[in-house]
Design a protein around this motif. Structure first.
Motif, PDB file in Angstrom:
ATOM      1  N   ASP A 128    -135.974 -16.045 -10.716  1.00  0.00           N
ATOM      2  CA  ASP A 128    -135.444 -16.073 -12.084  1.00  0.00           C
ATOM      3  C   ASP A 128    -136.311 -15.301 -13.075  1.00  0.00           C
ATOM      4  OD1 ASP A 128    -133.322 -17.738 -11.244  1.00  0.00           O
ATOM      5  OD2 ASP A 128    -134.605 -19.502 -11.434  1.00  0.00           O
TER       6      ASP A 128
ATOM      7  N   HIS B  74    -137.095 -11.537 -14.577  1.00  0.00           N
ATOM      8  CA  HIS B  74    -136.330 -10.293 -14.609  1.00  0.00           C
ATOM      9  C   HIS B  74    -137.127  -9.090 -15.104  1.00  0.00           C
ATOM     10  CE1 HIS B  74    -132.869 -12.738 -13.680  1.00  0.00           C
ATOM     11  NE2 HIS B  74    -133.130 -13.504 -14.721  1.00  0.00           N
TER      12      HIS B  74
ATOM     13  N   ARG C 167    -133.409  -6.791  -9.959  1.00  0.00           N
ATOM     14  CA  ARG C 167    -134.365  -7.846  -9.612  1.00  0.00           C
ATOM     15  C   ARG C 167    -135.481  -7.295  -8.734  1.00  0.00           C
ATOM     16  NH1 ARG C 167    -129.656 -11.284  -9.549  1.00  0.00           N
ATOM     17  NH2 ARG C 167    -129.316 -10.896  -7.333  1.00  0.00           N
TER      18      ARG C 167
END
Length: 336
Positions: A63, A65, A158
């Motif tokens: 999570d 970025h 990502r």
């Protein structure tokens, strides 16, 4: 270079798990290694099994970025790890580690030691990230921690955050392993990680080891069977060998026997008998079934409900002895 018509993926070196662990352990300061076909946690498990004599940190990037976010999380983790390892920092002599031995700066060691001694992670956000990273890395492990991060093989956005963060770490002396669970495209940002990438080659395990038996197939009315099955599942030597309440194929065209416990790998049957099996007609049928199983290549061990109830461990040891007899048929001593 791959030969004509050969894909780059096919040309990648395939390392055994042991060879991969040695290669990762031998990474020098600032060196990187990319492995394809493993997750971050898979790399960690492989390095742990290889007993690598360096610290390994699995980098948290879920999570996150941006590379800055990955680096900040890494600095937080290194500071927490330094606190956990305090006062056993490399080169420590007395209350403060020795800067000359550890490579860390004396002012940082003094300030960080004071923070750690007070129970606080030695994180100084006014420092530059680069300086703080280098100091924390040395405090955690003077031989340089191996950083392992997972790169998303599907999402370039990502992946870019993790790749850039690991490039930053390598540029400041960290040894880094990038784990790609699947082969990525040879396009940015992946292209700059694929030079020298390797894959892992594993020998195919026997089918019996690749089969996961149902949680329990013991006869629902048999408390003794359930107890034996549960004890076998907890035994390090016997776990996974036996499955319960299964049909075994024997010669002939009659009804195939359903047995209480069977180890197909070593061809062993364990029957757990209640008192009704001591009298005809069950006694006679049991003897014939033992004959059929013997001819089919199975050793049959019969235990009674009373044996299991009175001394479960002794019943398990009998099963263990039969397994060892199958493993070492020329030896009469099955206790070793």
């Amino acid at each position: 270079m791959p030969s004509s018509g050969e894909s780059p993926a096919a040309a990648r070196p395939r390392l055994t798990p042991a060879a991969f662990a040695r290669r990762a352990a031998g990474l020098g300061r600032g060196e990187r290694l990319t492995v394809i076909g493993l997750t971050r946690d898979g790399v960690g498990a492989m390095l742990a099994a290889g007993e690598v004599d360096r610290g390994v940190l699995l980098v948290a990037s879920e999570d996150l970025h941006s590379s800055a976010a990955v680096i900040d999380r890494l600095l937080d983790d290194l500071a927490e790890l330094a606190l956990v390892r305090w006062p056993d920092w490399p080169g420590r002599d007395g209350s403060i580690p020795d800067a000359a031995t550890s490579g860390a700066s004396a002012p940082w060691l003094k300030a960080a030691g004071a923070e750690a001694a007070s129970g606080r992670p030695p994180r100084f956000r006014r420092m530059t990230r680069a300086l703080e990273f280098e100091q924390l890395l040395r405090a955690v492990d003077a031989s340089s921690v191996i950083l392992v991060a997972e790169v998303d093989p599907v999402s370039p956005a990502r992946a870019r955050a993790v790749i850039e963060a690991l490039e930053w770490c390598a540029g400041r002396g960290a040894a880094c392993v990038l784990a790609l669970p699947a082969e990525p495209p040879d396009t940015p940002p992946y292209d700059r990680t694929l030079y020298g990438a390797c894959t892992i080659g594993r020998a195919l395990a026997p089918v019996a080891e690749r089969f996961i038996a149902p949680r329990s197939q013991a006869h629902p009315a048999s408390e003794a069977e359930r107890r034996v099955e549960a004890a076998l599942a907890k035994d390090p030597e016997l776990t996974g060998l036996f499955s319960g309440n299964e049909i075994v194929q024997v010669a002939g065209h009659g009804q195939q026997p359903r047995v209480d416990l069977v180890c197909r790998r070593h061809r062993i049957v364990v029957e757990i008998d209640g008192p009704e099996h001591q009298v005809n007609p069950k006694f006679r049928r049991d003897r014939h079934r033992d004959y059929e199983l013997l001819v089919a290549g199975y050793l049959v061990l019969r235990l009674t409900n009373d044996e299991v109830a009175d001394d479960l461990q002794r019943a398990i040891e009998k099963i263990r002895a039969v397994v060892r007899l199958r493993l070492h048929p020329s030896s009469g001593d099955t206790t070793r």
